[in-house]
Write an enzyme that holds these catalytic residues in place. Structure first.
Site, PDB file in Angstrom:
ATOM      1  N   GLN A 160       2.200 -11.944 -11.371  1.00  0.00           N
ATOM      2  CA  GLN A 160       0.786 -11.641 -11.584  1.00  0.00           C
ATOM      3  C   GLN A 160       0.640 -10.174 -12.007  1.00  0.00           C
ATOM      4  O   GLN A 160       0.797  -9.264 -11.199  1.00  0.00           O
ATOM      5  CB  GLN A 160      -0.008 -11.904 -10.304  1.00  0.00           C
ATOM      6  CG  GLN A 160      -1.508 -11.769 -10.497  1.00  0.00           C
ATOM      7  CD  GLN A 160      -2.237 -12.053  -9.208  1.00  0.00           C
ATOM      8  OE1 GLN A 160      -2.264 -11.193  -8.322  1.00  0.00           O
ATOM      9  NE2 GLN A 160      -2.823 -13.231  -9.091  1.00  0.00           N
TER      10      GLN A 160
ATOM     11  N   TYR B   2     -11.218  -6.313 -11.415  1.00  0.00           N
ATOM     12  CA  TYR B   2     -10.175  -5.452 -11.961  1.00  0.00           C
ATOM     13  C   TYR B   2     -10.358  -5.282 -13.462  1.00  0.00           C
ATOM     14  O   TYR B   2     -11.320  -5.774 -14.052  1.00  0.00           O
ATOM     15  CB  TYR B   2      -8.790  -6.000 -11.611  1.00  0.00           C
ATOM     16  CG  TYR B   2      -8.515  -6.056 -10.122  1.00  0.00           C
ATOM     17  CD1 TYR B   2      -8.836  -4.976  -9.295  1.00  0.00           C
ATOM     18  CD2 TYR B   2      -7.949  -7.173  -9.539  1.00  0.00           C
ATOM     19  CE1 TYR B   2      -8.591  -5.024  -7.935  1.00  0.00           C
ATOM     20  CE2 TYR B   2      -7.699  -7.225  -8.169  1.00  0.00           C
ATOM     21  CZ  TYR B   2      -8.026  -6.149  -7.375  1.00  0.00           C
ATOM     22  OH  TYR B   2      -7.784  -6.186  -6.028  1.00  0.00           O
TER      23      TYR B   2
END
Length: 184
Positions: free
Chosen positions: A63, A132
């Site tokens: 990730q 994010y």
């Protein structure tokens, strides 16, 4: 411990195991325990991780993460952001990345993906949730840019498209490329 944690999921029958966040940019670390994908000295550990998970028959997916303006852990560093919209948690106003800086971050995503391919991972997931960087780019609320990465939906998805296309070109057609994003 990290390898064992992930390997237990594969032993339990998971078809794919996705790691937690792995940083792509040395200027964007939240804590010392954050796994860093950009450091070459981590390659042996990544290879051992891939062997353990892929050896159990599961696909290991890294990730890839960049927090963007959401950098609550450094009271003196200015986080990198897509625009001058403050972080919703700390109200910190980020350094607005230039087009060149944004493209540099895109190159960092691709370089880290290439490292994971070389280390035996089955793919990467671009972390575009939880506010994010990728979320900040996609959102019309946080993205106030007027260049090729802001404004229209087509422009706001450009970063993700360019990163995914570059990862595909670099890592090949058998390498998984995913996108984690919020449902709204």
């Amino acid at each position: 411990r990290w390898i064992n944690f992930l390997a237990e999921r594969a032993k339990g029958g998971a078809g794919a195991v996705i790691t937690e966040i792995i940083a792509v940019d040395p200027a964007a670390l939240c804590q010392a325990s954050t796994v860093t994908g950009y450091e070459a000295e981590n390659e042996d550990g990544f290879k051992r991780t891939a062997e353990a998970i892929e050896g159990e028959g599961a696909c290991l997916i890294a990730q890839l993460w960049h927090p963007g303006r959401q950098q609550l852990w450094s009271p003196v560093a200015s986080p990198k952001g897509i625009s001058d919209q403050p972080d919703a948690y700390s109200w910190t106003v980020p350094h607005v990345m230039s087009t060149a800086e944004l493209r540099q971050v895109a190159e960092e995503y691709v370089a880290v993906a290439k490292r994971f391919k070389r280390c035996g991972f089955g793919g990467v997931e671009l972390h575009g949730a939880h506010g994010y960087l990728i979320t900040q780019i996609l959102s019309p609320w946080s993205n106030r840019r007027t260049d090729d990465y802001g404004g229209s939906l087509e422009n706001r998805i450009r970063f993700v498209r360019e990163v995914a296309q570059a990862v595909r070109q670099t890592c090949g057609g058998d390498f998984v490329i995913g996108l984690k994003m919020p449902g709204d």
